[in-house]
Design an enzyme around this catalytic site. Sequence first.
Site, PDB file in Angstrom:
ATOM      1  CB  SER A   1      -0.874   0.013   1.255  1.00 63.05           C
ATOM      2  OG  SER A   1      -0.053   0.260   2.386  1.00 63.05           O
ATOM      3  CE  LYS A   2       0.374   8.591  -0.937  1.00 60.13           C
ATOM      4  NZ  LYS A   2       0.644   9.239   0.341  1.00 60.13           N
TER       5      LYS A   2
END
Length: 512
Positions: A265-266
């Site tokens: 994920s970011k």
Amino acid sequence: MSREVRVRFAPSPTGPLHIGGVRTALYNYLFAKKHQGTFILRIEDTDQARYVPGAEEYIKESLDWLGITPDESPWNPGNFGPYRQSERKPDYMQYALDLVEKGHAYYAFDTAEELEAMRERLTAARVVQPQYNSITRTQMKNSLTLSAEEVKARLESGEPYVIRVKIPRKEEVRLNDLIRGWVMVHSSTLDDKVLMKSDGMPTYHLANIVDDHLMKITHVIRGEEWLPSAPLHVLLYQFFGWEDSMPEFAHLPLLLKPDGNGKLSKRDGDRLGFPVFPIDWNNPSSSETAMGFREQGYLPEALLNFLAFLGWNPGDERELFTKAELVEAFSIDRIGKAGAKFDIAKAKWYNEHYLRAKSVDELQQFVIQDAQKEGFEVSEEKAAAMVRLTKDRVTFPAELWQESKFLIVTPSTFDDQVASKRWNADAVKVLTHYAERLQNHSGEFDAETAKNLLAASADAVEVKLGKVMQAVRLAVTGAGAGPDLMEIFAILGVKELANRIRFALDQLPVNG
Ligand code: GLU
């Protein structure tokens, strides 16, 4: 029957394109090129609430930068447009109505409150997955439960409605995924998804199938997160009567966090300090930003090579592939089912390789430009020397200047730790002698000469050169480690070298 290969990358412009999306685009591209087919970019923008201005341009710029260039796209349309779903809006309704007519879809008039009440009822009855389906639809307000007159009246009154797909109650849905093999799902696990929304826009499912059909897509290569939707898509092909031209499916493995625990994920990027987006992103209508591989100094050929290996391998030991070589080697049957760990060290390794493969001429531009940004003019000749000195030691182009800047900017401070450990009377003796020799030197001054003179000075004052080398480096560069010291001397030239040594002798106190 063999058809011309046509594949598509179909991102939704809801924000910056995640690196996993870029990998999907790359695999589509490689597959198309491998089979002399067509690679299409389609913008799936039917969800207007999630539309983010700037996201389309971001997608375009990212793909351009990496050279994953679509043969057909909104900016370069072919004969199968429009390439933006919102522009096809007027057509979708007729496809939805076609399904209603065939008995595979129906109108539903339930309000948000009624849907919520249904969910609550089902949850209270301990239904694990409360959904609108073949059982629950019998208690709702739709064209399957209301009389034909009432449906007609509601439609004519302009009351909001949606069109839902009518999933059969007991049917086995099967599809042969090119990566996963046979996937079998019982229709009782599927729900009656909305196909047309009350705003007259199709949902992803309807638009995606209609577009793939109209664009004559032969292979759907997309992320694993779409696998649960695939059975519905297969049913839609059947309902439309398009089975014969149904594309083949290939659902790509997920990109995993570096430790393999869960989806990348970011936040992982932020936490671990690496990008998970191709290029920098600045949301024009909010303060949201994200860092990109490009701005962090990754070369497009390195990122491409790295991404290709996230889920695919050529079946042998080779790891370095140009784009053309990837096209040649690529095949879907060498894509794995298991998630691919995102190992940023590998990305850096690729970057180092591709940086080293560049010519000095190309790289010296980075030095000249970076120096300029800090207000220094560096000649091409000097920049070339700086590149030669540092190229094998760095990962990113910006480091070429950072690591050799001391050649242009005389250091005014000296590493304290190195000074306290290595700066001593012996070093002072050797350097004092050396500075004098340098001053008297005439003629050529290259690395070899620099070294001979230094060795002669050490001999003259009876000090072992090896013992004072780090102090010598400290005097000239301000640091205790760095590139080849004699090369540095040669680049500095005899005069600047002597000046630096004198300055250091002046600045540094002698201890012991
Ligand atoms: N619009 C979908 C996405 O954003 C496309 C999925 C597909 O390729 O079917 O990923």
